[in-house]
Design an enzyme around this catalytic site. Structure first.
Site, PDB file in Angstrom:
ATOM      1  N   GLU A   1       0.829  -1.211   0.000  1.00 47.25           N
ATOM      2  CA  GLU A   1       0.000   0.000   0.000  1.00 47.25           C
ATOM      3  C   GLU A   1       0.860   1.256   0.000  1.00 47.25           C
ATOM      4  O   GLU A   1       0.635   2.180   0.784  1.00 47.25           O
ATOM      5  CB  GLU A   1      -0.954  -0.018   1.208  1.00 47.25           C
ATOM      6  CG  GLU A   1      -1.973  -1.144   1.153  1.00 47.25           C
ATOM      7  CD  GLU A   1      -2.984  -1.095   2.296  1.00 47.25           C
ATOM      8  OE1 GLU A   1      -2.692  -0.478   3.331  1.00 47.25           O
ATOM      9  OE2 GLU A   1      -4.073  -1.669   2.138  1.00 47.25           O
TER      10      GLU A   1
ATOM     11  N   GLU B   1      -6.754  -7.818  -0.783  1.00 47.67           N
ATOM     12  CA  GLU B   1      -7.182  -7.880   0.618  1.00 47.67           C
ATOM     13  C   GLU B   1      -8.679  -7.645   0.672  1.00 47.67           C
ATOM     14  O   GLU B   1      -9.140  -6.500   0.696  1.00 47.67           O
ATOM     15  CB  GLU B   1      -6.472  -6.818   1.479  1.00 47.67           C
ATOM     16  CG  GLU B   1      -4.998  -7.054   1.683  1.00 47.67           C
ATOM     17  CD  GLU B   1      -4.375  -6.074   2.689  1.00 47.67           C
ATOM     18  OE1 GLU B   1      -5.106  -5.251   3.286  1.00 47.67           O
ATOM     19  OE2 GLU B   1      -3.142  -6.145   2.878  1.00 47.67           O
TER      20      GLU B   1
END
Ligand SMILES: *[C@@H]1O[C@H](CO)[C@@H](O)[C@H](O)[C@H]1NC(C)=O
Ligand SMILES: *[C@@H]1O[C@H](CO)[C@@H](O)[C@H](O)[C@H]1NC(C)=O
Ligand SMILES: *[C@@H]1O[C@H](CO)[C@@H](O)[C@H](O)[C@H]1NC(C)=O
Ligand SMILES: *[C@@H]1O[C@H](CO)[C@@H](O)[C@H](O)[C@H]1NC(C)=O
Ligand SMILES: *[C@@H]1O[C@H](CO)[C@@H](O)[C@H](O)[C@H]1NC(C)=O
Ligand SMILES: *[C@@H]1O[C@H](CO)[C@@H](O)[C@H](O)[C@H]1NC(C)=O
Length: 671
Positions: free
Chosen positions: A191, A271
């Site tokens: 991320e 995710e």
């Protein structure tokens, strides 16, 4: 799009029983194996065939090694064809150049187990992982350079990353799918688009570093939030961009964001949140199964590849939990409301997801492990009684403390550090001991001449009143409650990181003691030994009676498990009725933090592998605020039922938030 879900799922390998695969497992089998991205048909290709994965996240670092196989089998039997896993750097390189890959840290064994069971692996080796893990997996020793800019091209950071990856990635290479192993894709960073730095040279460096160790064939990818703003700084040529989002999201919009970075190629949610994390003092997170199922079906209908984060959360044993900012540490349990509980038990969510996947291997999943309520264990104060006097008494014991230079203000370790000084002036009236710059990282247990005076807490309580005479000993025991794992504040120095003031005066001339409590416990030093106290302890005067009932104190207890019962020892949970906050070790293993006073976690998971039927089991507790022991017996209690969702007394702690009172010390005692 590639193909619709049902046919994609049908096209997956038939699922033989794991035990059959066992015999075939051989990493050096020489059949040609390929795993690639098909940009023309928007899908992955495995050995030339269209391939879709449904994967689940599992963190070996949160599960005792003896249970790895059980958890992986349960994932396999849910119909998953892959697992996704991080490798936390700080778990494997505790000191620069010192690597640990054995026991619970034997990550290669874990990958081999997944392979033997028939699960592919999506690997996320960092270097930064986030993951609600101490400092997002970065080793705290990186902070030896005080102004290091983590996750950027900072040369000292890059140098450390290069060395670590130079160690790790060559170990990984034989496990790549192309080389006969289970690893189909490798994530670079994590991320990154959510991080302020937006340093493309850093990402480019990582890509070429990974390629130099792993070769040109491996599929490298990135993961970012499902928004164009995240993908701007997170994605890069040479890494396949994927996104993450949870139930209830607009799936069309989320994948449209991925298409901003990757106009072609497979849709991937790296995710998909089956649950959510917790913080001490907040409600336990729950995500309804119906919401998980609905969005999962939507994604599979689009032919997307999905990783369920988490499939099993596990436990932040020891000191491994991370924290978010404003400072909010995560609890010991990382149950996550996932399909398999912290203890690996099957839930309704597990079976609901299994029904959606509809690729069920023959036979039932392994059952939930039985739990046993061993009942209450009486705890006794270790008669050396509290850390402060033990320091004085055992000054020759190198395991208990190191005398450090006065300038040593930053704590490089986990756990606890003691700062000691003397009051420069008489404070006969309550006088504010304050951390004006909010520099107590993270919680400090303050005492004057061995009498508890109160608690300072980062972002919550920066001031308390003390009284005492000039020359009185002021002890500030600082607890590191877990380093921030996300955002711009990951340079999370611990200890006293700015000055404490007494009234208007800056306190100086501190001595700091780095407490090696874990080493002391592994030496059996804090277990029932009868040390004599030498520090004079005065009786509390009325003035000194604050909300804190006692000094940080060690307690110990033992219990035996009958060896006549064939199935014992079994897993269990431990709870702390009327205890407040502390750390617990069982047979020398640091189980984690307990904090029923704040919640929502009440019980700690105790895997059977820690327990013995042959000899007495030893419990050591460091209670920081006050055990329910005087008067009367105090017990900790083993129970068969986990409680992670207590309703909270949490608001209590917010009441004294950021009170900052200034009073001044007087030069003479006025009575
Ligand atoms: C694995 O495969 C290699 C090469 O085909 C072979 O030499 C070796 O004996 C095999 N090992 C096992 C344990 O089957
Ligand atoms: C989902 O997002 C798409 C694309 O942005 C939009 O057209 C659609 O209206 C959204 N659906 C809902 C239910 O908000
Ligand atoms: C400290 O004591 C002063 C009076 O001496 C009082 O006004 C103040 O509220 C106290 N502060 C705290 C945090 O207890
Ligand atoms: C602490 O106080 C000293 C003396 O006033 C000052 O020189 C120093 O800069 C202060 N340090 C911090 C971190 O505030
Ligand atoms: C508990 O401590 C005793 C005394 O130190 C030791 O003999 C025993 O082996 C310990 N038990 C376990 C399970 O380690
Ligand atoms: C906690 O969870 C259990 C099990 O799901 C449930 O029975 C109980 O009502 C919950 N308690 C609270 C306070 O929410």
């Amino acid at each position: 799009s590639c193909i619709t879900a049902p046919s994609a799922l049908r096209s997956r390998d038939p699922r033989p029983l794991p035990h059959r695969l066992h015999q075939n497992s051989n990493l050096s089998v020489a059949s040609p194996r390929t795993f690639e991205i098909d940009y023309k048909n928007d899908c992955f290709r495995k050995d030339g065939t269209e391939f879709q994965y449904i994967s689940g996240s599992i963190h070996y670092n949160r599960i005792p090694r003896v249970y790895w196989k059980d958890r992986l089998l349960k994932m396999y039997m849910a119909g998953l064809n892959a697992i996704q896993m991080y490798i936390p750097w700080n778990f494997h390189e505790p000191h620069p150049g010192q690597y640990v890959f054995s026991g619970d840290r034997d990550v290669m064994h874990f990958i081999q187990l997944a392979h033997d069971i028939g699960l592919l692996v999506i690997l996320r080796p960092g270097p930064y992982i986030c993951g609600e893990w101490d400092m997002g997996g970065l080793p705290a020793w990186l902070l030896n350079k005080k102004d290091i800019v983590l996750r950027t091209s900072d040369p000292d950071y890059i140098n450390a990353v290069d060395k670590w990856m130079g160690k790790l990635l060559p170990m990984i290479k034989p496990f790549l799918y192309q080389n006969g192993g289970p690893i189909i894709t490798v994530q670079v960073e994590n991320e990154y688009g959510s991080y302020f730095a937006c340093d493309y040279s850093y990402l480019r460096h990582l890509v070429s570093l990974f390629r130099s160790h792993l070769g040109q064939d491996v599929v490298l990818f990135s993961t970012d939030g499902a928004g164009v703003s995240y993908l701007k700084c997170g994605s890069l040529q040479g890494m396949y961009a994927t996104v993450d989002f949870g139930p209830g999201s607009n799936v069309t919009a989320a994948f449209a964001a991925q298409r901003y970075a990757e106009p072609h190629g497979p849709l991937v949610n790296s995710e998909f949140y089956t649950g959510w994390l917790d913080h001490w003092g907040e409600q336990h997170s729950r995500v309804p199964t119906s919401a998980v199922v609905k969005t999962l079906v939507d994604m599979l209908n689009m032919g997307a590849n999905v990783n369920l984060y988490m499939f099993i959360g596990g436990t932040n044993f020891g000191y491994w939990n991370g924290a978010n900012g404003p400072y909010a540490p995560q609890p010991t349990s990382y149950d996550y409301d996932a399909p398999l509980t912290e203890a690996g038990d099957l839930t309704d969510k597990y079976f609901a997801i299994r029904d959606v996947i509809k690729m069920i291997p023959e036979g039932p999943p392994p059952p939930s492990t039985p739990k046993y309520a061993y009942g209450p264990v009486t705890m006794k104060k270790v008669s050396m009684h509290e850390i402060f006097s033990s320091l004085t008494v055992k000054s020759s014991n190198r395991f208990l403390y190191n005398h450090l230079p006065i300038t040593y203000f930053f704590m490089k370790q986990f756990g606890f550090i003691l700062y000691r000084t003397t009051l420069p002036v008489d404070c006969s009236k309550p006088t504010a001991l304050s951390s004006p710059l909010n520099g107590v990282h993270d919680r400090a247990y303050v005492s004057v001449d061995g009498i508890a005076a109160g608690i300072l807490e980062r972002d919550k309580a920066i001031s308390l009143n003390i009284t005492g005479k000039a020359g009185s000993q002021l002890d500030v025991l600082v607890e590191n409650m877990g380093r921030i794992n996300y955002g711009k504040d990951i340079n999370d120095f611990k200890g006293l990181v700015s000055n404490l003031t007494l009234g208007a005066k800056v306190l100086s001339i501190w001595t700091s003691y780095s407490l090696s409590i874990d080493e002391a416990i592994s030496q059996g030093l804090l277990h029932g030994r009868d040390f004599k106290r030498r520090v004079p302890i005065r009786r509390p005067s009325r003035l000194l009676q604050h909300s804190v009932s006692s000094l940080p104190t060690f307690y110990s207890g033992t219990f035996s498990i009958a060896d006549g019962i064939p199935d014992l020892p079994q897993d269990t949970y431990i709870q702390f009725p009327n205890w407040k906050k502390g750390q617990i070790w069982i047979n020398g293993f640091n189980l984690g933090r307990y904090w029923p006073d704040r919640g929502p976690q009440i019980t700690l998971f105790v895997p059977a592998s820690l327990l013995s039927t042959a000899v007495l089991n030893n419990i050591t507790v460091l209670e920081l605020e006050g055990a329910p022991c005087a008067p009367g017996p105090c017990t900790v209690e083993f129970t068969a039922i986990p409680v992670l969702n207590a309703t909270l007394a949490s608001l209590r702690s917010k009441i004294n938030a950021l009170s900052f009172a200034v009073t001044f010390c007087v030069e003479k005692v006025i009575l």
